[in-house]
Design an enzyme around this catalytic site. Structure first.
Site, PDB file in Angstrom:
ATOM      1  N   SER A 170      35.350  42.086  39.280  1.00 12.27           N
ATOM      2  CA  SER A 170      34.566  41.361  38.282  1.00 12.27           C
ATOM      3  C   SER A 170      35.328  40.397  37.390  1.00 12.27           C
ATOM      4  O   SER A 170      34.707  39.552  36.736  1.00 12.27           O
ATOM      5  CB  SER A 170      33.828  42.373  37.399  1.00 12.27           C
ATOM      6  OG  SER A 170      34.779  43.145  36.719  1.00 12.27           O
ATOM      7  N   CYS A 294      34.483  32.899  47.998  1.00 13.40           N
ATOM      8  CA  CYS A 294      34.640  31.446  47.858  1.00 13.40           C
ATOM      9  C   CYS A 294      35.498  30.943  49.012  1.00 13.40           C
ATOM     10  O   CYS A 294      36.341  30.060  48.845  1.00 13.40           O
ATOM     11  CB  CYS A 294      35.183  31.052  46.488  1.00 13.40           C
ATOM     12  SG  CYS A 294      36.761  31.783  46.087  1.00 13.40           S
TER      13      CYS A 294
HETATM   14  C1  LIG Z   1      36.880  36.193  43.236  1.00 15.18           C
HETATM   15  S1  LIG Z   1      37.693  37.061  42.024  1.00 15.18           S
HETATM   16  C2  LIG Z   1      36.384  37.698  41.039  1.00 15.18           C
HETATM   17  C3  LIG Z   1      35.759  36.701  40.112  1.00 15.18           C
HETATM   18  C4  LIG Z   1      34.696  37.336  39.218  1.00 15.18           C
HETATM   19  N1  LIG Z   1      33.685  38.036  39.986  1.00 15.18           N
HETATM   20  C5  LIG Z   1      33.993  36.329  38.331  1.00 15.18           C
HETATM   21  O1  LIG Z   1      32.906  35.881  38.663  1.00 15.18           O
HETATM   22  O2  LIG Z   1      34.540  35.979  37.284  1.00 15.18           O
HETATM   23  C6  LIG Z   1      38.204  38.482  42.913  1.00 15.18           C
HETATM   24  C7  LIG Z   1      38.754  39.588  42.051  1.00 15.18           C
HETATM   25  O3  LIG Z   1      38.987  40.719  42.900  1.00 15.18           O
HETATM   26  C8  LIG Z   1      40.007  41.488  42.309  1.00 15.18           C
HETATM   27  N2  LIG Z   1      40.463  42.451  43.329  1.00 15.18           N
HETATM   28  C9  LIG Z   1      41.283  42.223  44.380  1.00 15.18           C
HETATM   29  N3  LIG Z   1      41.433  43.336  45.114  1.00 15.18           N
HETATM   30  C10 LIG Z   1      40.662  44.305  44.532  1.00 15.18           C
HETATM   31  C11 LIG Z   1      40.408  45.663  44.809  1.00 15.18           C
HETATM   32  N4  LIG Z   1      40.970  46.272  45.870  1.00 15.18           N
HETATM   33  N5  LIG Z   1      39.580  46.347  43.990  1.00 15.18           N
HETATM   34  C12 LIG Z   1      39.016  45.746  42.910  1.00 15.18           C
HETATM   35  N6  LIG Z   1      39.255  44.456  42.589  1.00 15.18           N
HETATM   36  C13 LIG Z   1      40.049  43.747  43.382  1.00 15.18           C
HETATM   37  C14 LIG Z   1      41.008  40.443  41.862  1.00 15.18           C
HETATM   38  O4  LIG Z   1      41.836  40.949  40.848  1.00 15.18           O
HETATM   39  C15 LIG Z   1      40.096  39.314  41.386  1.00 15.18           C
HETATM   40  O5  LIG Z   1      39.924  39.364  40.001  1.00 15.18           O
END
Ligand SMILES: C[S@@+](CC[C@H](N)C(=O)[O-])C[C@H]1O[C@@H](n2cnc3c(N)ncnc32)[C@H](O)[C@@H]1O
Length: 389
Positions: A170, A294
């Site tokens: 998130s 994305c």
């Molecule tokens: C595309 S971004 C999210 C953007 C957010 N949903 C927003 O709208 O502001 C993806 C996120 O996934 C997190 N992430 C990566 N691997 C993860 C995992 N195994 N479990 C939870 N979060 C994870 C990253 O830290 C990153 O913040």
């Protein structure tokens, strides 16, 4: 005629630019203009190589984009990646109305318009004499700076007041705060992100926008069903290669190779199964999962969705989004479930927003199929043991 913008370029790039135009002309009238010694494939290989050079992509990525688009569309896509997307903001309906917000910003000299018929809360900012991320309205939480495409998955999720919603990845909270607004600050959102640093920005945004129905936690999403489950809806905005947002991060052009795409795809598959296992199929109002990235790579989009369809008791349903291109049901040698056409793809050159992919699932049963037709166990879930921030 294809429009390739000329650049301020050293002589060899001028040469490449001219050769791209010549090769496209030959391919457009192959019989008449070809050199009899050269095959169509020779011209296509040369074009791909020249485009990679001219626009600074590695060969692998240029091949992937060539697989996705015909030549005309490929150039449009590459050109769109050279231009920034419009600045867009989302009205925070917990604190303001779009009309009031627009008027307040217009009074500060901001030139803006509604983002389009499809959104009741989005505004597009054409120009502004004040920094749009530091106006009194921004600081008071009346709006969020948010890309147009990033509003779409939240609209697809369509969370209802009083539901229990998980936003699995998130941070920094653009989507979480929109979900909270649609739920009118009722019910409960669990906003999770594995990255604790990014959780700080998430928490700050939640506070600034006046969201009070959200718990922030920092867990690995892959472990989530073991921690807590039974959600009405889950949003999985998965970590990805970023091939849809090249105009924001040009490093993607040269540093993403096959192993990066496959690594993302692997994590996305694990996270998606975990997101599905976190939902209660018996929810009286929901039972939905929205998966988005994305990235425009099939490996991170349709392939991941198809994988989940084979392993969990879920079906794809309409995203409810008014526009967007249908997802692939076949791509090169791969064949996907026919319902993949219910998913939606967004492209910078077509929709003037970041490249994006959105899929919406309905969960049919809490039992996990072991093999086709055999069900084995329920997703384990339950106790709140995670760290709160
Ligand atoms: C595309 S971004 C999210 C953007 C957010 N949903 C927003 O709208 O502001 C993806 C996120 O996934 C997190 N992430 C990566 N691997 C993860 C995992 N195994 N479990 C939870 N979060 C994870 C990253 O830290 C990153 O913040």
């Amino acid at each position: 005629m294809l429009n390739i913008s000329p650049r301020l370029e050293p002589p060899d790039l001028q040469l490449v630019h001219q050769r791209i135009k010549d090769t496209i002309a030959v391919l457009g009238n192959f019989k008449r203009l070809r050199d009899p010694e050269r095959k169509r494939k020779d011209y296509l290989d040369l074009l791909r190589h020249d485009l990679a050079n001219y626009y600074n992509y590695n060969d692998y990525l240029m091949q992937k984009f060539t697989d996705l688009f015909d030549i005309k569309e490929l150039i449009e896509f590459l050109e769109a990646n050279e231009v920034e997307r419009p600045v867009t903001i989302r009205t925070n309906t917990l604190k303001s109305r779009r009309r009031d917000l627009a008027q307040a910003l217009i009074n500060r000299g901001v030139n803006l318009d509604p983002i389009g018929e499809w959104s009741k809360v989005g505004l597009i900012v054409f120009d502004s004499p004040v920094p749009i991320g530091a106006t009194p309205e921004y600081l008071a939480g009346h709006y969020m700076l948010q890309g147009a495409s990033s509003m779409l998955p939240v609209m697809a999720l369509a969370a209802q007041p009083n539901e229990k919603v998980l936003d699995m990845c998130s941070a920094p909270g653009g989507k979480t705060t929109y979900i909270a607004a649609l739920m009118k600050n009722t019910g409960m959102i669990v906003a999770n992100d594995v990255n604790k640093e990014r959780c700080k920005a998430l928490t700050a945004n939640i506070h600034r926008l006046g969201v009070v129905n959200t718990i922030v936690c920092s867990e690995n999403g892959r472990q989530f069903p073991k921690i807590v489950g039974g959600f009405d809806r889950v949003l999985l905005d998965a970590p990805c290669s970023g091939t849809g947002v090249i105009s924001k991060d040009a490093s993607v052009k040269s540093n993403k190779v096959e192993k990066d795409i496959l690594r993302c795809s692997h994590i996305q598959k694990e996270l998606l199964l975990s997101a599905i296992d976190s939902v209660d199929a018996r929810s009286s109002t929901g039972g939905y999962i929205v998966y988005c990235t994305c990235s425009i790579m099939v490996e991170e989009d349709e392939w991941v969705v198809d994988y989940a369809l084979k392993r969990r008791s879920v079906k794809l349903v309409s995203t409810g989004l008014e526009f967007g291109r249908e997802g692939f049901t076949k791509f090169k040698e791969r064949r996907f479930h026919p319902t993949l056409k219910l998913t939606r793809r967004y492209y910078p050159h077509e929709h003037n927003m970041d490249g994006f992919f959105v899929a919406k699932f309905k969960k049919l049963s809490n039992l996990i199929p072991a093999k086709e037709g055999v069900y084995c166990r329920k997703a384990k879930a339950i106790i709140f043991t995670f760290t709160l921030y």
